[in-house]
Each structure stands twice: as C-alpha cells, then as structure tokens.
Design a protein around this motif. Structure first.
Motif, PDB file in Angstrom:
ATOM      1  N   GLY A  69      46.331   6.060  31.365  1.00 25.66           N
ATOM      2  CA  GLY A  69      45.024   5.928  31.993  1.00 25.66           C
ATOM      3  C   GLY A  69      44.152   7.162  31.853  1.00 25.66           C
ATOM      4  N   LEU A  70      44.276   7.855  30.728  1.00 30.06           N
ATOM      5  CA  LEU A  70      43.547   9.111  30.552  1.00 30.06           C
ATOM      6  C   LEU A  70      42.054   8.904  30.314  1.00 30.06           C
ATOM      7  CD1 LEU A  70      46.124  11.086  28.364  1.00 30.06           C
ATOM      8  CD2 LEU A  70      45.831  11.066  30.852  1.00 30.06           C
ATOM      9  N   PHE A  71      41.659   7.712  29.913  1.00 28.49           N
ATOM     10  CA  PHE A  71      40.230   7.463  29.713  1.00 28.49           C
ATOM     11  C   PHE A  71      39.488   7.467  31.052  1.00 28.49           C
ATOM     12  CE2 PHE A  71      41.764   5.679  25.654  1.00 28.49           C
ATOM     13  CZ  PHE A  71      40.901   6.333  24.788  1.00 28.49           C
ATOM     14  N   SER A  72      40.114   6.938  32.090  1.00 32.67           N
ATOM     15  CA  SER A  72      39.481   6.951  33.412  1.00 32.67           C
ATOM     16  C   SER A  72      39.254   8.379  33.881  1.00 32.67           C
ATOM     17  CB  SER A  72      40.362   6.196  34.419  1.00 32.67           C
ATOM     18  OG  SER A  72      40.428   4.820  34.100  1.00 32.67           O
ATOM     19  N   ARG A  73      40.210   9.236  33.614  1.00 24.35           N
ATOM     20  CA  ARG A  73      40.061  10.641  33.985  1.00 24.35           C
ATOM     21  C   ARG A  73      38.939  11.297  33.178  1.00 24.35           C
ATOM     22  NH1 ARG A  73      45.323  14.173  33.197  1.00 24.35           N
ATOM     23  NH2 ARG A  73      46.084  12.475  34.546  1.00 24.35           N
ATOM     24  N   ALA A  74      38.867  10.967  31.885  1.00 23.60           N
ATOM     25  CA  ALA A  74      37.852  11.583  31.026  1.00 23.60           C
ATOM     26  C   ALA A  74      36.442  11.129  31.392  1.00 23.60           C
ATOM     27  CB  ALA A  74      38.145  11.253  29.563  1.00 23.60           C
ATOM     28  N   PHE A  75      36.295   9.846  31.719  1.00 20.04           N
ATOM     29  CA  PHE A  75      34.971   9.310  32.046  1.00 20.04           C
ATOM     30  C   PHE A  75      34.635   9.445  33.531  1.00 20.04           C
ATOM     31  CE2 PHE A  75      35.810   6.751  28.107  1.00 20.04           C
ATOM     32  CZ  PHE A  75      34.757   7.262  27.362  1.00 20.04           C
ATOM     33  N   LYS A  76      35.619   9.894  34.315  1.00 19.74           N
ATOM     34  CA  LYS A  76      35.439  10.091  35.758  1.00 19.74           C
ATOM     35  C   LYS A  76      35.029   8.800  36.468  1.00 19.74           C
ATOM     36  CE  LYS A  76      34.016  14.901  35.017  1.00 19.74           C
ATOM     37  NZ  LYS A  76      35.387  15.409  35.165  1.00 19.74           N
ATOM     38  N   THR A  77      35.538   7.692  35.959  1.00 23.55           N
ATOM     39  CA  THR A  77      35.314   6.387  36.572  1.00 23.55           C
ATOM     40  C   THR A  77      36.355   5.432  36.011  1.00 23.55           C
ATOM     41  OG1 THR A  77      33.667   4.661  37.037  1.00 23.55           O
ATOM     42  CG2 THR A  77      33.716   5.539  34.805  1.00 23.55           C
ATOM     43  N   ARG A  78      36.447   4.253  36.580  1.00 24.48           N
ATOM     44  CA  ARG A  78      37.415   3.278  36.084  1.00 24.48           C
ATOM     45  C   ARG A  78      37.070   2.882  34.650  1.00 24.48           C
ATOM     46  NH1 ARG A  78      41.137  -0.528  37.376  1.00 24.48           N
ATOM     47  NH2 ARG A  78      40.970  -2.560  36.363  1.00 24.48           N
ATOM     48  N   ALA A  79      38.033   3.031  33.761  1.00 22.60           N
ATOM     49  CA  ALA A  79      37.835   2.696  32.348  1.00 22.60           C
ATOM     50  C   ALA A  79      39.010   1.848  31.883  1.00 22.60           C
ATOM     51  CB  ALA A  79      37.729   3.963  31.503  1.00 22.60           C
ATOM     52  N   ALA A  80      38.721   0.639  31.448  1.00 20.49           N
ATOM     53  CA  ALA A  80      39.768  -0.284  31.013  1.00 20.49           C
ATOM     54  C   ALA A  80      39.998  -0.139  29.513  1.00 20.49           C
ATOM     55  CB  ALA A  80      39.373  -1.719  31.349  1.00 20.49           C
ATOM     56  N   ALA A  81      41.198   0.284  29.140  1.00 22.98           N
ATOM     57  CA  ALA A  81      41.568   0.413  27.729  1.00 22.98           C
ATOM     58  C   ALA A  81      42.596  -0.665  27.402  1.00 22.98           C
ATOM     59  CB  ALA A  81      42.137   1.799  27.450  1.00 22.98           C
ATOM     60  N   ALA A  82      42.256  -1.573  26.509  1.00 18.02           N
ATOM     61  CA  ALA A  82      43.144  -2.681  26.165  1.00 18.02           C
ATOM     62  C   ALA A  82      44.444  -2.161  25.551  1.00 18.02           C
ATOM     63  CB  ALA A  82      42.448  -3.619  25.183  1.00 18.02           C
ATOM     64  N   PRO A  83      45.569  -2.814  25.847  1.00 20.79           N
ATOM     65  CA  PRO A  83      46.854  -2.381  25.286  1.00 20.79           C
ATOM     66  C   PRO A  83      46.875  -2.370  23.760  1.00 20.79           C
ATOM     67  CG  PRO A  83      47.187  -3.929  27.091  1.00 20.79           C
ATOM     68  CD  PRO A  83      45.724  -3.940  26.788  1.00 20.79           C
ATOM     69  N   ASP A  84      46.073  -3.252  23.151  1.00 20.79           N
ATOM     70  CA  ASP A  84      46.067  -3.319  21.689  1.00 20.79           C
ATOM     71  C   ASP A  84      45.002  -2.417  21.061  1.00 20.79           C
ATOM     72  OD1 ASP A  84      43.778  -4.681  22.430  1.00 20.79           O
ATOM     73  OD2 ASP A  84      44.047  -6.316  20.983  1.00 20.79           O
ATOM     74  N   LEU A  85      44.478  -1.462  21.830  1.00 18.92           N
ATOM     75  CA  LEU A  85      43.441  -0.576  21.304  1.00 18.92           C
ATOM     76  C   LEU A  85      43.898   0.180  20.051  1.00 18.92           C
ATOM     77  CD1 LEU A  85      40.567   0.453  21.678  1.00 18.92           C
ATOM     78  CD2 LEU A  85      41.453   2.207  23.225  1.00 18.92           C
ATOM     79  N   PRO A  86      45.129   0.702  19.993  1.00 18.44           N
ATOM     80  CA  PRO A  86      45.561   1.382  18.761  1.00 18.44           C
ATOM     81  C   PRO A  86      45.525   0.471  17.536  1.00 18.44           C
ATOM     82  CG  PRO A  86      47.002   1.974  20.574  1.00 18.44           C
ATOM     83  CD  PRO A  86      46.132   0.856  21.067  1.00 18.44           C
TER      84      PRO A  86
END
Length: 214
Positions: A69-86
């Motif tokens: 969940g590092l994107f939420s920390r980077a954007f300082k808000t809830r950020a949904a990253a799909a499991p198949d993003l890679p």
C-alpha cells in the motif's frame, strides 16, 4: 537489455522510488498518477497532470509498492492499486517499445533479417542490436561479436518484433543512431526490469521449428 545498457543522456533530475527508497535518474523509473476514481495509473510518457509517485522499473519493486500500500502513503490519500498492475505495466511497456521500433523502421533507421543485419553491423557502429528473446542462441552468437559495444535489446519476443516490422516473426534487427533511438533504449531498459530470460522458454518460436526472418 544486456551489455551497454546505460543510456547516453545529459544530467537528469533524480526521483526517489517509493518501494526501494533509493534515488536514481528518472530514465530507470516509472511514474504513476492517481486518477479521479482513486485508481493508480501508470504514466509512461510522464505527461499526465497531478502529483506523481515513482517506482523503479522492476517487477519486484512494483509488486512491493502494490502489496504494501505504498501508493497511499506517497499520495497521502487512499490509492487503489490493482493486483495486476505489474502485468499491465509490462504489457504497456512492450506495446510502447514495439511502436517506437516501428517508427524507427518507418523512418529508415532499422533493418531486419539476419543477412541485412549482418551487413549493417559490418558497415560500422549502430545504436543497438535487437534480438528476439526467444530466438536461437546460434544466430545471436554470430551477430553479437559484430555489434561491438552497441547495446543489445533482447526483451521483445519474435512475435512482438514482427508487429514492429509488419511481419509474423522477426528475430534480428539493427537500429541506427538518431531519431528515436534513445527512446528505444530507455523503454527496453525499463521493460527488461519486468521480464527475465526464463519467461521466453515457454513461447512457440522460430527457434523451435517456426519461421525465420529473412
């Protein structure tokens, strides 16, 4: 991409990877943005507006960013990253690289076919030697010594290279300096972080009894 994979670039601003914590020139990272729907989206061209989060162009780094969940920390808000993003990023990088090589071919900066590539390498330095990752080692062994210190782009399959050249399969190609050559090298470097040589072993290839490029 193997041998000579470092790009010839001017001093570039560095970006910090949210997964590794390390700073590096942006050429080796991928920018992500947060869409209006709260979904994390890759910005490969680095043109989308808004705050960006950068991840080293490696599958394990992106998987870590998604898993923890590092994107939420980077954007300082809830950020949904799909499991198949890679997997999505890999597909987008492959399509982007294929299109860049196609543009080089249309501009007369790329040749394909074993004999044509061999002749081009004998004439002098090239920007890159391009090899299908599922091609035969025998053909590679004959051409690589002629390439000198040129980078070797070997992260696309013979079918993907075929799309770039308007053929069913392409095994060997050579890229001249100029035009989009540096963009091709950058995208091949980033795509290589998502693919390994082992990925090619299960493919149906010309080296396993299919067609060869002419």
């Amino acid at each position: 991409m193997t041998r000579g994979g470092r790009l010839k670039t001017r001093e570039q601003p560095e970006r910090r990877c949210i997964a590794t914590g390390e700073s590096a020139p942006r050429e080796g990272l991928i920018r992500f943005v947060l869409g209006p729907d709260g979904q994390v989206a890759p910005d490969l061209a680095e043109r989308l507006p808004g705050r960006g989060a950068w991840v080293t162009a490696r599958r394990d780094a992106l998987e870590k960013a998604v898993r923890r969940g590092l994107f939420s920390r980077a954007f300082k808000t809830r950020a949904a990253a799909a499991p198949d993003l890679p997997e999505r990023v890999e597909a987008l990088l492959a399509a982007r690289l294929t299109e860049l090589i196609a543009l080089c071919r249309k501009a007369g900066l790329a040749v394909t076919g074993f004999e044509k590539v061999k002749a081009r390498l004998k004439k002098g330095p090239v920007a890159a030697l391009i090899e299908a990752r599922d091609g035969s080692e025998q053909g590679r062994a004959k051409l690589r010594p002629l390439a000198g210190k040129a980078p070797i782009v070997d992260c696309l399959s013979s079918r993907e290279l075929g799309l770039a050249f308007g053929r069913e399969f392409v095994i060997h190609a050579a890229l001249d300096e100029g035009g989009l050559a540096q963009s091709v090298l950058r995208e091949s470097l980033r795509l290589s972080g998502f693919r390994t040589c082992d990925d090619a072993q299960d493919m149906t290839t010309p080296a396993q009894g299919g067609k060869k490029d002419g």
